[in-house]
Design a protein around this motif. Sequence first.
Motif, PDB file in Angstrom:
ATOM      1  N   TYR A  23     -57.799 -69.762  34.495  1.00 14.23           N
ATOM      2  CA  TYR A  23     -56.489 -69.241  34.106  1.00 14.23           C
ATOM      3  C   TYR A  23     -56.633 -67.745  33.848  1.00 14.23           C
ATOM      4  O   TYR A  23     -57.744 -67.214  33.861  1.00 14.23           O
ATOM      5  CB  TYR A  23     -55.902 -70.016  32.934  1.00 14.23           C
ATOM      6  N   VAL A  33     -55.145 -55.434  33.522  1.00 13.64           N
ATOM      7  CA  VAL A  33     -54.399 -56.071  32.429  1.00 13.64           C
ATOM      8  C   VAL A  33     -53.613 -57.261  32.984  1.00 13.64           C
ATOM      9  O   VAL A  33     -53.369 -57.345  34.186  1.00 13.64           O
ATOM     10  CB  VAL A  33     -53.431 -55.075  31.746  1.00 13.64           C
ATOM     11  N   GLU A  34     -53.211 -58.150  32.095  1.00 13.48           N
ATOM     12  CA  GLU A  34     -52.519 -59.363  32.540  1.00 13.48           C
ATOM     13  C   GLU A  34     -51.223 -59.059  33.280  1.00 13.48           C
ATOM     14  O   GLU A  34     -50.857 -59.738  34.226  1.00 13.48           O
ATOM     15  CB  GLU A  34     -52.234 -60.265  31.338  1.00 13.48           C
ATOM     16  N   GLY A  35     -50.558 -58.007  32.810  1.00 15.40           N
ATOM     17  CA  GLY A  35     -49.285 -57.634  33.439  1.00 15.40           C
ATOM     18  C   GLY A  35     -49.438 -57.277  34.907  1.00 15.40           C
ATOM     19  O   GLY A  35     -48.491 -57.344  35.683  1.00 15.40           O
ATOM     20  N   ARG A  85     -51.459 -73.932  29.916  1.00  7.84           N
ATOM     21  CA  ARG A  85     -51.848 -72.795  30.757  1.00  7.84           C
ATOM     22  C   ARG A  85     -51.783 -73.173  32.227  1.00  7.84           C
ATOM     23  O   ARG A  85     -51.994 -74.317  32.608  1.00  7.84           O
ATOM     24  CB  ARG A  85     -53.290 -72.394  30.447  1.00  7.84           C
ATOM     25  N   LYS A  86     -51.555 -72.146  33.040  1.00  8.14           N
ATOM     26  CA  LYS A  86     -51.595 -72.339  34.492  1.00  8.14           C
ATOM     27  C   LYS A  86     -53.020 -72.096  34.957  1.00  8.14           C
ATOM     28  O   LYS A  86     -53.542 -71.003  34.816  1.00  8.14           O
ATOM     29  CB  LYS A  86     -50.696 -71.310  35.171  1.00  8.14           C
ATOM     30  N   TYR A  96     -50.561 -61.081  36.842  1.00 12.28           N
ATOM     31  CA  TYR A  96     -49.552 -62.111  37.121  1.00 12.28           C
ATOM     32  C   TYR A  96     -48.783 -61.880  38.426  1.00 12.28           C
ATOM     33  O   TYR A  96     -48.622 -62.819  39.216  1.00 12.28           O
ATOM     34  CB  TYR A  96     -48.593 -62.268  35.943  1.00 12.28           C
ATOM     35  N   TYR A 127     -51.556 -73.869  41.557  1.00 12.17           N
ATOM     36  CA  TYR A 127     -51.965 -73.991  40.157  1.00 12.17           C
ATOM     37  C   TYR A 127     -51.601 -75.360  39.603  1.00 12.17           C
ATOM     38  O   TYR A 127     -50.750 -76.054  40.154  1.00 12.17           O
ATOM     39  CB  TYR A 127     -51.361 -72.884  39.289  1.00 12.17           C
ATOM     40  N   TYR A 185     -55.347 -71.709  38.082  1.00  9.16           N
ATOM     41  CA  TYR A 185     -55.220 -71.436  39.517  1.00  9.16           C
ATOM     42  C   TYR A 185     -56.456 -71.899  40.275  1.00  9.16           C
ATOM     43  O   TYR A 185     -57.571 -71.852  39.755  1.00  9.16           O
ATOM     44  CB  TYR A 185     -55.038 -69.932  39.751  1.00  9.16           C
ATOM     45  N   GLN A 194     -54.366 -75.251  21.802  1.00 10.16           N
ATOM     46  CA  GLN A 194     -53.551 -74.396  20.935  1.00 10.16           C
ATOM     47  C   GLN A 194     -52.611 -73.575  21.811  1.00 10.16           C
ATOM     48  O   GLN A 194     -52.992 -73.069  22.835  1.00 10.16           O
ATOM     49  CB  GLN A 194     -54.449 -73.488  20.104  1.00 10.16           C
ATOM     50  N   GLY A 195     -51.369 -73.491  21.374  1.00  5.86           N
ATOM     51  CA  GLY A 195     -50.403 -72.711  22.126  1.00  5.86           C
ATOM     52  C   GLY A 195     -49.864 -73.465  23.320  1.00  5.86           C
ATOM     53  O   GLY A 195     -50.140 -74.656  23.497  1.00  5.86           O
ATOM     54  N   PRO A 196     -49.102 -72.754  24.158  1.00 11.04           N
ATOM     55  CA  PRO A 196     -48.465 -73.418  25.301  1.00 11.04           C
ATOM     56  C   PRO A 196     -49.492 -73.807  26.367  1.00 11.04           C
ATOM     57  O   PRO A 196     -50.608 -73.298  26.359  1.00 11.04           O
ATOM     58  CB  PRO A 196     -47.520 -72.350  25.839  1.00 11.04           C
TER      59      PRO A 196
END
Lengths: 267, 116
Positions: B32, B48-50, B78-79, B53, B67, B81, B74-76
Motif C-alpha cells: 500500500y 510524497v503521497e500526493g 487500505r488499498k 496517488y 488493488y 496494489y 487501525q484506521g480505515p
Amino acid sequence: MKKTTDARVSKTLFTFDQDALEHLEGYLNSLEEHFKGNEDAPEILEDIEASLAEKLGKSKSESIDLKIVTEAIKKIGTLDELASSLDSSQTAKESKDSEKIKLARDPATQWIGGVASGFARYFDIEVMWVRILFALLLFFIPTSSVVYALLWIFMSEEASHLNRKEIDSLKNQRWYLGLGILIVLATSTITGLIFALAFGNMMSSFGAIIPTMFVTRLPETLFLIYLAIKLFRDHQPSKFSAVAYVVFMLLTNLLLAISLASMSMHF
Amino acid sequence: MNFNIENKASQMRKGTLEFCILLSLLEKGQMYAADIIAQLQTMNIEIVEGTLYPLLSRLKKEGLLDYTWEESGQGPPRKYYHVNPEGEGFIKQLIKQWKDLNQSIQSLISNYEKNH
C-alpha cells in the motif's frame, strides 16, 4: 480551553481544534483545485483523505491539534511539492489552458470582487486599464456600480496559479484598498451632486465633486472608510460582502434620488 | 554547480519513477502507499503521497495494476496494489528496454573512461 469541532475524515469521526480543522479543510480544498482537470480526481482525493484519516488516527491526544494536521499534510505533500512534481505538471498545464477561455473572477489579483481581474485575464490585458474603465464609468454614471455588483454575484470565482492560502492573504490586503476607493467615489459623487444642485448648477455638476468632497465631506468619508474596514475585518470577504456592497450602493443611489427630488422641489 | 547536478540527478530518478514502482510491486507482491514510499526512499527517491496517488490511479487505469481492500487494524481499510498479468508482461518488456539502454550508456561511459 480551545474550541473543538467534530468532523469526519473519510468516514472516521475525529475531534478537531478549530484552527486545525480550518487548516485541513483549506488544504483539502486546495487539493481539489489542484487536481481539477484530472479525471481520476475523485479517487485520488478519496485515497488522500483515507490516508489522512489513518495518520490522524494514530494520534493519542484528545483532540487533533494544528501540529498533528501539519505533520499529516507534510506526508501527503504541500501544494508546492505537488505542483513541482512530474506527474502533476501535465494536469496543471491543461487546467491553465482551459482557464484562459473562461470568464471568471480572479481572486489572485483582485481589489474588490475580482471582476476587473477576471476581465483582464479573459482579454489578456493589463488589469489597471480595466480598473480605470470601471472607475470612469462609476464616476460618471453612479448606477453602473450595480452592473459591477451583478457581475460580482453571477461570475464564478476561479483561482489562477496561486493556492488558497496565498489568495486569501492577497484578498485581505487588497480588499480594503478597493472598498476605500469605492466609498470615496460613492460619497464624493453623492455629495458632489447634492452640492452642485444646491448651487443650482444641475447639468454641470461633476466639476464640483472633488472640491466639495475635500472641503465639506472629508471627515465623513474617512469615518465611512473606517467603518467599512471594520465591518469587513470582522466578516471574512465572501458572498456576504457582495450582498452588503449591493445594499450599500442601492441605498446610496436611493439617497441620491431622494435628495435630487427634494432639491428640485426646493427650487 | 552542485545544484545543477542535484537537479539532473533528480530528473533521472523521476523519469524512472514509474518503472521503480512497478518493479518494487512486482518484487514484493503487494504493497500500500506508505510501503511504496518507504521502498522508494531506500532507493533515494523522495516522493510524497500526493504525487503517488495520481500515479497509481493512472497505472491502474492503464490496466497494469489492480488493488484489493485490506483491513489495517487501525484506521480505515487500505488499498493494496499489485501488478496484474498484463502489467507483468509490460514490465518484462520495460526490463528489456532498460537493459538495452543501460548497455548503451555503460559502453559510452567505459569508452570515455578508457580514453581519459
